[in-house]
Design a protein around this motif. Structure first.
Motif, PDB file in Angstrom:
ATOM      1  N   TYR A  56     142.509  24.493 117.070  1.00 53.98           N
ATOM      2  CA  TYR A  56     143.190  23.368 117.712  1.00 53.98           C
ATOM      3  C   TYR A  56     142.419  22.070 117.528  1.00 53.98           C
ATOM      4  N   LEU A  57     141.097  22.131 117.669  1.00 55.17           N
ATOM      5  CA  LEU A  57     140.275  20.920 117.559  1.00 55.17           C
ATOM      6  C   LEU A  57     139.865  20.606 116.129  1.00 55.17           C
ATOM      7  N   GLY A  58     140.064  21.539 115.217  1.00 50.23           N
ATOM      8  CA  GLY A  58     139.651  21.322 113.836  1.00 50.23           C
ATOM      9  C   GLY A  58     138.143  21.425 113.660  1.00 50.23           C
ATOM     10  N   LEU A  59     137.509  22.250 114.468  1.00 51.02           N
ATOM     11  CA  LEU A  59     136.066  22.455 114.405  1.00 51.02           C
ATOM     12  C   LEU A  59     135.774  23.871 113.926  1.00 51.02           C
ATOM     13  N   SER A  60     134.518  24.113 113.570  1.00 50.43           N
ATOM     14  CA  SER A  60     134.122  25.478 113.231  1.00 50.43           C
ATOM     15  C   SER A  60     133.882  26.249 114.531  1.00 50.43           C
ATOM     16  N   VAL A  64     132.269  25.020 118.325  1.00 45.62           N
ATOM     17  CA  VAL A  64     132.903  25.263 119.625  1.00 45.62           C
ATOM     18  C   VAL A  64     131.959  26.043 120.527  1.00 45.62           C
ATOM     19  N   LYS A  65     131.244  26.994 119.977  1.00 44.66           N
ATOM     20  CA  LYS A  65     130.296  27.769 120.793  1.00 44.66           C
ATOM     21  C   LYS A  65     129.190  26.886 121.352  1.00 44.66           C
ATOM     22  N   LYS A  66     128.774  25.857 120.586  1.00 43.75           N
ATOM     23  CA  LYS A  66     127.756  24.925 121.074  1.00 43.75           C
ATOM     24  C   LYS A  66     128.292  24.080 122.233  1.00 43.75           C
ATOM     25  N   LEU A  67     129.583  23.789 122.225  1.00 50.09           N
ATOM     26  CA  LEU A  67     130.187  22.985 123.286  1.00 50.09           C
ATOM     27  C   LEU A  67     130.614  23.827 124.489  1.00 50.09           C
ATOM     28  N   LEU A  81     132.409  21.467 127.361  1.00 44.54           N
ATOM     29  CA  LEU A  81     133.864  21.554 127.508  1.00 44.54           C
ATOM     30  C   LEU A  81     134.236  22.264 128.799  1.00 44.54           C
ATOM     31  N   PRO A  82     135.339  21.877 129.437  1.00 45.62           N
ATOM     32  CA  PRO A  82     135.794  22.614 130.620  1.00 45.62           C
ATOM     33  C   PRO A  82     136.276  24.002 130.195  1.00 45.62           C
ATOM     34  N   TYR A  83     135.905  25.013 130.967  1.00 42.55           N
ATOM     35  CA  TYR A  83     136.240  26.388 130.606  1.00 42.55           C
ATOM     36  C   TYR A  83     136.553  27.217 131.847  1.00 42.55           C
TER      37      TYR A  83
END
Length: 110
Positions: A56-60, A64-67, A81-83
């Protein structure tokens, strides 16, 4: 004679309209297209997994795991990120991520 000809042409026109309508409705009912019931703009309550969020974000997935949530020194989790944690799985709300993106435009994330 002229009145009979007018009546006959009106009758033929009516029959043609009925037959044409029937043919169109039959062809439409046989060739139904599958229309998605939900689009991205309608799916504000969607929960993403890490891989779905990366797409969705166009990231690897690593980015995403870092965020996402990282365990802190007290045994809890912190994340940029909110989770949500449901059971032992981490999910990201589309609405919350979109709001986070809007609120954090222009700020670098370490």
């Amino acid at each position: 004679m002229k009145n009979n000809l007018n009546a006959l042409s009106i009758f033929c026109l009516a029959i043609s309209i009925v037959i044409g309508s029937w043919l169109i409705s039959n062809s439409l009912s046989k060739n139904r297209l599958s229309v998605p019931t939900q689009t991205w703009s309608q799916s504000t309550n969607k929960l993403f997994t890490e891989s779905e969020l990366a797409t969705y974000l166009g990231l690897s997935l690593d980015e995403v795991k870092k965020l996402g949530p990282i365990s802190d020194s007290q045994g809890g989790f912190e994340g940029v990120l909110p989770y949500l944690v449901i059971g032992d799985k981490v999910y990201y709300s589309k609405a919350a991520v979109d709001k986070w993106l809007i609120n954090n435009q222009g700020y670098g994330v370490q």
